[in-house]
Write a protein that holds these residues in place. Structure first.
Motif, PDB file in Angstrom:
ATOM      1  N   VAL A  81     -81.422  70.063 -49.724  1.00 33.98           N
ATOM      2  CA  VAL A  81     -80.447  69.266 -49.195  1.00 33.98           C
ATOM      3  C   VAL A  81     -79.057  69.768 -49.311  1.00 33.98           C
ATOM      4  O   VAL A  81     -78.452  70.333 -50.574  1.00 33.98           O
ATOM      5  CB  VAL A  81     -80.552  68.043 -49.826  1.00 33.98           C
ATOM      6  N   ALA A  82     -78.326  69.800 -48.414  1.00 41.09           N
ATOM      7  CA  ALA A  82     -76.984  70.251 -48.505  1.00 41.09           C
ATOM      8  C   ALA A  82     -75.812  68.956 -48.243  1.00 41.09           C
ATOM      9  O   ALA A  82     -76.070  68.404 -47.201  1.00 41.09           O
ATOM     10  CB  ALA A  82     -76.597  71.407 -47.351  1.00 41.09           C
ATOM     11  N   THR A  83     -75.048  68.809 -49.315  1.00 38.55           N
ATOM     12  CA  THR A  83     -73.989  67.715 -49.015  1.00 38.55           C
ATOM     13  C   THR A  83     -72.687  68.282 -48.921  1.00 38.55           C
ATOM     14  O   THR A  83     -72.424  69.157 -49.586  1.00 38.55           O
ATOM     15  CB  THR A  83     -74.071  66.842 -50.348  1.00 38.55           C
ATOM     16  N   THR A  84     -72.154  67.897 -47.853  1.00 42.10           N
ATOM     17  CA  THR A  84     -70.739  68.319 -47.606  1.00 42.10           C
ATOM     18  C   THR A  84     -69.670  67.355 -47.960  1.00 42.10           C
ATOM     19  O   THR A  84     -69.773  66.239 -47.436  1.00 42.10           O
ATOM     20  CB  THR A  84     -70.616  68.903 -46.184  1.00 42.10           C
ATOM     21  N   ALA A  85     -68.581  67.654 -48.665  1.00 41.33           N
ATOM     22  CA  ALA A  85     -67.541  66.647 -48.905  1.00 41.33           C
ATOM     23  C   ALA A  85     -66.721  66.202 -47.732  1.00 41.33           C
ATOM     24  O   ALA A  85     -66.428  67.274 -46.832  1.00 41.33           O
ATOM     25  CB  ALA A  85     -66.550  67.310 -49.935  1.00 41.33           C
ATOM     26  N   ALA A  86     -66.741  64.940 -47.544  1.00 43.30           N
ATOM     27  CA  ALA A  86     -66.301  64.366 -46.317  1.00 43.30           C
ATOM     28  C   ALA A  86     -65.697  63.184 -46.363  1.00 43.30           C
ATOM     29  O   ALA A  86     -66.062  62.457 -47.120  1.00 43.30           O
ATOM     30  CB  ALA A  86     -67.139  64.600 -45.096  1.00 43.30           C
TER      31      ALA A  86
ATOM     32  N   PRO B 186     -65.116  59.301 -44.595  1.00 41.39           N
ATOM     33  CA  PRO B 186     -64.964  58.499 -45.856  1.00 41.39           C
ATOM     34  C   PRO B 186     -66.111  58.706 -46.732  1.00 41.39           C
ATOM     35  O   PRO B 186     -66.059  58.181 -48.071  1.00 41.39           O
ATOM     36  CB  PRO B 186     -65.209  57.141 -45.352  1.00 41.39           C
ATOM     37  N   TYR B 187     -67.249  59.348 -46.197  1.00 44.84           N
ATOM     38  CA  TYR B 187     -68.666  59.385 -47.073  1.00 44.84           C
ATOM     39  C   TYR B 187     -69.022  61.066 -47.010  1.00 44.84           C
ATOM     40  O   TYR B 187     -68.743  61.691 -46.032  1.00 44.84           O
ATOM     41  CB  TYR B 187     -69.717  58.743 -46.786  1.00 44.84           C
ATOM     42  N   PRO B 188     -69.448  61.526 -48.024  1.00 41.90           N
ATOM     43  CA  PRO B 188     -69.893  62.886 -47.948  1.00 41.90           C
ATOM     44  C   PRO B 188     -71.050  62.925 -46.977  1.00 41.90           C
ATOM     45  O   PRO B 188     -71.827  62.169 -46.831  1.00 41.90           O
ATOM     46  CB  PRO B 188     -70.620  63.141 -49.356  1.00 41.90           C
ATOM     47  N   ARG B 189     -71.463  63.858 -46.237  1.00 39.52           N
ATOM     48  CA  ARG B 189     -72.380  64.115 -45.165  1.00 39.52           C
ATOM     49  C   ARG B 189     -73.642  64.968 -45.873  1.00 39.52           C
ATOM     50  O   ARG B 189     -73.158  65.986 -46.564  1.00 39.52           O
ATOM     51  CB  ARG B 189     -72.026  64.945 -44.005  1.00 39.52           C
ATOM     52  N   ALA B 190     -74.873  64.686 -45.432  1.00 35.95           N
ATOM     53  CA  ALA B 190     -75.960  65.506 -46.140  1.00 35.95           C
ATOM     54  C   ALA B 190     -76.992  65.589 -44.871  1.00 35.95           C
ATOM     55  O   ALA B 190     -77.072  64.888 -43.986  1.00 35.95           O
ATOM     56  CB  ALA B 190     -76.795  64.635 -47.443  1.00 35.95           C
ATOM     57  N   CYS B 191     -77.443  66.778 -45.041  1.00 35.44           N
ATOM     58  CA  CYS B 191     -78.621  67.261 -44.128  1.00 35.44           C
ATOM     59  C   CYS B 191     -79.680  68.020 -45.110  1.00 35.44           C
ATOM     60  O   CYS B 191     -79.310  68.444 -46.173  1.00 35.44           O
ATOM     61  CB  CYS B 191     -77.935  68.215 -42.999  1.00 35.44           C
TER      62      CYS B 191
ATOM     63  N   ARG C 166     -74.062  58.717 -49.300  1.00 35.14           N
ATOM     64  CA  ARG C 166     -73.948  59.792 -48.430  1.00 35.14           C
ATOM     65  C   ARG C 166     -74.590  59.454 -46.865  1.00 35.14           C
ATOM     66  O   ARG C 166     -75.356  58.896 -46.735  1.00 35.14           O
ATOM     67  CB  ARG C 166     -74.881  60.992 -48.916  1.00 35.14           C
ATOM     68  N   GLU C 167     -73.737  60.045 -45.777  1.00 40.39           N
ATOM     69  CA  GLU C 167     -74.345  59.965 -44.446  1.00 40.39           C
ATOM     70  C   GLU C 167     -75.136  60.944 -44.096  1.00 40.39           C
ATOM     71  O   GLU C 167     -74.958  62.386 -44.220  1.00 40.39           O
ATOM     72  CB  GLU C 167     -72.940  60.001 -43.788  1.00 40.39           C
ATOM     73  N   ALA C 168     -76.170  60.516 -43.849  1.00 35.72           N
ATOM     74  CA  ALA C 168     -77.320  61.552 -43.506  1.00 35.72           C
ATOM     75  C   ALA C 168     -77.274  61.985 -42.067  1.00 35.72           C
ATOM     76  O   ALA C 168     -77.095  61.061 -41.051  1.00 35.72           O
ATOM     77  CB  ALA C 168     -78.786  60.922 -43.783  1.00 35.72           C
ATOM     78  N   TYR C 169     -77.501  63.306 -41.792  1.00 37.42           N
ATOM     79  CA  TYR C 169     -77.523  63.606 -40.253  1.00 37.42           C
ATOM     80  C   TYR C 169     -78.709  64.913 -40.287  1.00 37.42           C
ATOM     81  O   TYR C 169     -79.049  65.444 -41.251  1.00 37.42           O
ATOM     82  CB  TYR C 169     -75.985  64.216 -39.744  1.00 37.42           C
ATOM     83  N   ARG C 170     -79.247  64.991 -39.091  1.00 39.47           N
ATOM     84  CA  ARG C 170     -80.068  65.940 -38.944  1.00 39.47           C
ATOM     85  C   ARG C 170     -79.690  67.524 -38.931  1.00 39.47           C
ATOM     86  O   ARG C 170     -78.469  67.588 -38.601  1.00 39.47           O
ATOM     87  CB  ARG C 170     -80.665  66.056 -37.310  1.00 39.47           C
ATOM     88  N   ALA C 171     -80.366  68.156 -39.723  1.00 38.65           N
ATOM     89  CA  ALA C 171     -79.764  69.653 -40.352  1.00 38.65           C
ATOM     90  C   ALA C 171     -80.125  70.547 -38.652  1.00 38.65           C
ATOM     91  O   ALA C 171     -80.820  70.270 -38.200  1.00 38.65           O
ATOM     92  CB  ALA C 171     -80.791  70.115 -41.085  1.00 38.65           C
ATOM     93  N   PRO C 172     -79.213  71.379 -39.040  1.00 43.03           N
ATOM     94  CA  PRO C 172     -79.414  72.436 -37.806  1.00 43.03           C
ATOM     95  C   PRO C 172     -80.412  73.175 -37.862  1.00 43.03           C
ATOM     96  O   PRO C 172     -80.776  73.442 -38.996  1.00 43.03           O
ATOM     97  CB  PRO C 172     -77.940  73.274 -37.755  1.00 43.03           C
ATOM     98  N   ALA C 173     -81.022  73.465 -36.858  1.00 39.93           N
ATOM     99  CA  ALA C 173     -82.052  74.577 -36.840  1.00 39.93           C
ATOM    100  C   ALA C 173     -81.763  75.870 -37.202  1.00 39.93           C
ATOM    101  O   ALA C 173     -80.703  76.263 -36.665  1.00 39.93           O
ATOM    102  CB  ALA C 173     -83.069  74.462 -35.546  1.00 39.93           C
ATOM    103  N   LEU C 174     -82.499  76.566 -37.998  1.00 43.78           N
ATOM    104  CA  LEU C 174     -81.895  77.781 -38.501  1.00 43.78           C
ATOM    105  C   LEU C 174     -82.841  78.819 -37.745  1.00 43.78           C
ATOM    106  O   LEU C 174     -84.059  78.664 -37.955  1.00 43.78           O
ATOM    107  CB  LEU C 174     -82.089  78.055 -40.017  1.00 43.78           C
ATOM    108  N   PRO C 175     -82.292  79.819 -36.817  1.00 45.48           N
ATOM    109  CA  PRO C 175     -83.203  80.772 -36.190  1.00 45.48           C
ATOM    110  C   PRO C 175     -84.013  81.497 -37.017  1.00 45.48           C
ATOM    111  O   PRO C 175     -83.131  82.061 -37.988  1.00 45.48           O
ATOM    112  CB  PRO C 175     -82.125  81.347 -35.217  1.00 45.48           C
ATOM    113  N   ARG C 176     -85.220  81.712 -36.943  1.00 48.13           N
ATOM    114  CA  ARG C 176     -85.965  82.661 -37.809  1.00 48.13           C
ATOM    115  C   ARG C 176     -85.810  84.240 -37.468  1.00 48.13           C
ATOM    116  O   ARG C 176     -86.198  84.382 -36.124  1.00 48.13           O
ATOM    117  CB  ARG C 176     -87.496  82.371 -37.941  1.00 48.13           C
ATOM    118  N   ILE C 177     -85.136  85.129 -38.215  1.00 51.51           N
ATOM    119  CA  ILE C 177     -84.947  86.369 -37.805  1.00 51.51           C
ATOM    120  C   ILE C 177     -86.055  87.081 -38.520  1.00 51.51           C
ATOM    121  O   ILE C 177     -86.208  86.899 -39.549  1.00 51.51           O
ATOM    122  CB  ILE C 177     -83.712  86.848 -38.195  1.00 51.51           C
TER     123      ILE C 177
END
Length: 162
Positions: free
Chosen positions: A97-102, A104-109, A141-152
């Motif tokens: 889980v990644a939480t980004t300071a933002a 009014p609430y931190p964002r998490a994906c 924390r505000e939850a949002y869908r994580a970006p897809a990481l292309p598999r290299i």
């Protein structure tokens, strides 16, 4: 009471391949998260029925390009856990889980480890995971869908780019 199952050390080539994937995944994740202050949390359930966790705080920017790791030891632990989670022979399941300071609430994906790679976590599951327990002081924390990481793959890395 039965003894815990024993962990069996993966082969060196499996660890090396997982290390390559972990470094690629971390780089793609940091790019996807963008500028800001980020906290990465990884929790893994090992095959010996124990849980392990790592946490690292990062600061990233693009103008100029920078990556600051607040504690190198914490980052090394997180990176090592990610390697073994991606390798898979000693880890049953893992979530990052990644939480980004933002404001009014931190964002998490978040991402789950499946098939040796990180896949976006279901948003409802993530929301449930990051919701504080009733009566426990914690930051919402505000939850949002994580970006897809292309598999290299190794083949992709060796092929010319067009």
């Amino acid at each position: 009471m039965p003894a815990r199952p024993e962990l069996i050390r993966p082969a060196d080539d499996a660890i090396a391949a997982a290390m390559s994937r972990a470094l690629t995944a971390l780089a793609l994740m940091i790019l996807a998260l963008g500028d800001g202050e980020h906290t990465l949390n990884l929790v893994a359930e090992r095959t010996d029925d124990t849980f392990v966790r790592g946490q690292a705080d990062l600061s990233t920017g693009t103008d100029p390009v920078r990556l600051t790791v607040l504690d190198e030891d914490d980052y090394a632990v997180l990176r090592t856990l990610l390697v073994f989670a991606l390798e898979g022979s000693t880890v049953r399941s893992a979530v990052l889980v990644a939480t980004t300071a933002a404001e009014p609430y931190p964002r998490a994906c978040g991402w789950t480890v499946r098939g040796g790679w990180l896949h976006p976590m279901d948003t409802a599951d993530l929301r449930q995971a990051v919701t504080p327990c009733p009566g426990v002081p914690a930051v919402r924390r505000e939850a949002y869908r994580a970006p897809a990481l292309p598999r290299i793959t190794d083949t992709d890395e060796e092929s010319p780019r067009g």
